[in-house]
Design a protein around this motif. Structure first.
Motif, PDB file in Angstrom:
ATOM      1  N   SER A  97      30.128  38.338  47.610  1.00 44.29           N
ATOM      2  CA  SER A  97      30.695  37.104  47.061  1.00 44.29           C
ATOM      3  C   SER A  97      32.180  37.323  46.824  1.00 44.29           C
ATOM      4  O   SER A  97      32.605  38.400  46.407  1.00 44.29           O
ATOM      5  CB  SER A  97      29.979  36.706  45.762  1.00 44.29           C
ATOM      6  N   THR A 100      35.364  35.451  42.792  1.00 41.80           N
ATOM      7  CA  THR A 100      34.456  35.201  41.670  1.00 41.80           C
ATOM      8  C   THR A 100      35.148  35.319  40.319  1.00 41.80           C
ATOM      9  O   THR A 100      34.537  35.060  39.288  1.00 41.80           O
ATOM     10  CB  THR A 100      33.270  36.195  41.711  1.00 41.80           C
ATOM     11  N   ALA A 171      29.894  28.898  45.434  1.00 40.88           N
ATOM     12  CA  ALA A 171      30.494  30.240  45.518  1.00 40.88           C
ATOM     13  C   ALA A 171      30.693  30.626  46.979  1.00 40.88           C
ATOM     14  O   ALA A 171      30.009  30.126  47.872  1.00 40.88           O
ATOM     15  CB  ALA A 171      29.589  31.255  44.833  1.00 40.88           C
ATOM     16  N   ILE A 173      29.861  33.064  49.583  1.00 40.65           N
ATOM     17  CA  ILE A 173      28.876  34.099  49.868  1.00 40.65           C
ATOM     18  C   ILE A 173      28.930  34.381  51.366  1.00 40.65           C
ATOM     19  O   ILE A 173      28.834  33.458  52.174  1.00 40.65           O
ATOM     20  CB  ILE A 173      27.442  33.665  49.487  1.00 40.65           C
ATOM     21  N   ARG A 292      31.651  33.396  37.475  1.00 37.91           N
ATOM     22  CA  ARG A 292      30.280  32.984  37.817  1.00 37.91           C
ATOM     23  C   ARG A 292      29.348  34.116  37.401  1.00 37.91           C
ATOM     24  O   ARG A 292      29.541  35.263  37.805  1.00 37.91           O
ATOM     25  CB  ARG A 292      30.141  32.711  39.310  1.00 37.91           C
ATOM     26  N   LEU A 297      25.303  33.874  41.017  1.00 35.03           N
ATOM     27  CA  LEU A 297      25.653  34.291  42.372  1.00 35.03           C
ATOM     28  C   LEU A 297      24.401  34.663  43.174  1.00 35.03           C
ATOM     29  O   LEU A 297      24.310  34.367  44.371  1.00 35.03           O
ATOM     30  CB  LEU A 297      26.612  35.484  42.316  1.00 35.03           C
TER      31      LEU A 297
END
Length: 384
Positions: A97, A100, A171, A173, A292, A297
């Motif tokens: 990720s 963040t 998010a 990813i 987050r 996540l």
């Protein structure tokens, strides 16, 4: 090399899962009561091991007291040790990720808008603080408040491709590396030979079982090519997924009464880079500042599809080295031979040495080779 100084401070009480290379092939190992056990006779992969509720009852083959064993590294002379510690991952998908830490992402936008003028940056920052009515770290991605800040920043001409994933609902990813392609403690990590601006990214990695339940954590180095990613967000794969560019280790620390997700949330991750040219760089980041939550996540990773062999998720970093290495204004970039140490008190120390991707050992042991190896050892009937 002895691993004692690279283990969690409370390692004798920890449950540590990893992999070593034996003459027969890769084998899962478990550290229990300070001793190292080869558990391949009962469970053939760590992907399966993390979902076994009876893991603590597996006896395994006692390989000795962990602090008395010597492990092979890429920087020691051959023959000084006989145990190769592999990445603790095997069949798990390796995800990551990005962006963040909204605080650092917004600071990048602020710096870009201010064009290096500190006074202007302060004014922009204060304007944002006035809009959200608090600290930047209080801004929750995807919230109504965050959407309002994002809309205002865009209206002010401060749009950034990182802004959407920093404070928007979704998010970032992405897939960091193929299955079985990560490297472990003591190995070489690779940067592309055609990259002139790159850096380590010290991170906590959460390990999830086949149903997506977080079951442990490790340390990771998400090696990043800043020049390539900076040209276009569409080059993320080329910047992130390269030979030996995903390091994880030294072990997976399994969650139990003494270590859990709250410890991940409270972790301080430290970085040290020591070059053969005498250059030393240190830094740290606090997981308390992540915008987050790690479990959020994980949920977003699971929103796309399923992971029947589990997955590992790099949680991102707020550490972006800007210290000049060679000349004023040139910033930091790796040099061949850099020793990189990523550490956290309850996860230990992940140490690697930098080379180029084409000079790092080629990744040749894939899924087919693993299945062939396990079948030849009679382990497919045990558990995969």
């Amino acid at each position: 090399m002895n691993l004692a100084s690279h283990l969690p401070t409370d390692w004798r009480d920890a449950r540590l899962l990893g992999r070593i290379m034996t003459p027969a092939g890769p084998s899962p190992v478990l550290v229990r009561g300070g001793r190292l056990y080869d558990i391949s006779g009962q469970v053939a992969t760590t992907a399966e091991a993390v979902s076994r509720t009876e893991l603590d009852r597996i006896e395994g083959v006692d390989l000795g007291a962990l602090d008395e064993l010597s492990f092979v590294t890429a920087w020691d002379e051959a023959g000084q040790a006989d145990i190769v510690l592999l990445s603790p991952l095997d069949l798990q998908c390796i995800k990551a990720s990005g962006v963040t830490f909204a605080v650092s992402a917004l600071e990048r936008v602020i710096e870009e808008r201010a064009r290096g003028d500190a006074d202007a940056a302060n004014a922009v920052r204060q304007s944002i603080l006035d809009r959200i009515g608090g600290d930047l770290r209080d801004l929750r991605p995807g919230s109504e408040q965050a959407e309002g800040v994002k809309a205002q920043l865009i209206a002010d001409g401060m749009w950034s491709q990182y802004l959407e994933v920093a404070i928007g609902p979704y998010a970032e990813i992405f897939t960091k590396a193929p299955v079985l392609a990560s490297v472990g403690w003591g190995a070489e990590v690779g940067v592309r030979a055609d990259s002139a601006w790159n850096n380590p990214e010290p991170e906590v990695v959460v390990i999830c079982d086949p149903v997506g339940r977080p079951v442990g954590a490790s340390l990771g180095n998400d090696v990043n090519l800043r020049d390539i990613e900076g040209r276009s967000a569409l080059l993320l794969g080329k910047a992130k997924d390269n030979n030996a560019s995903a390091a994880i280790g030294p072990f997976i620390r399994l969650f139990d009464d003494g270590f859990g997700m709250d410890d991940v949330r409270a972790a301080t991750v430290r970085l040290e880079v020591e070059g053969q040219d005498g250059f030393v760089m240190t830094g740290e980041s606090s997981m308390r500042l992540i915008s987050r939550d790690p479990e959020e996540l994980v949920r977003q990773t699971l929103s796309a599809h399923q992971y029947p062999d589990g997955f590992a998720l790099y949680l991102g970093t707020m550490f972006a080295p800007i210290e000049d290495r060679d000349a004023p204004g040139k910033g930091f970039t790796h040099k061949i031979g850099d020793r990189v140490r990523v550490s956290s008190e309850k996860l230990g120390v992940l140490e690697n040495i930098v080379t180029t991707c084409d000079q790092a050992p080629a990744w040749r042991f894939g899924v087919v080779e693993l299945m062939r190896n396990l079948a030849g050892r009679g382990l497919l009937g045990v558990s995969v």
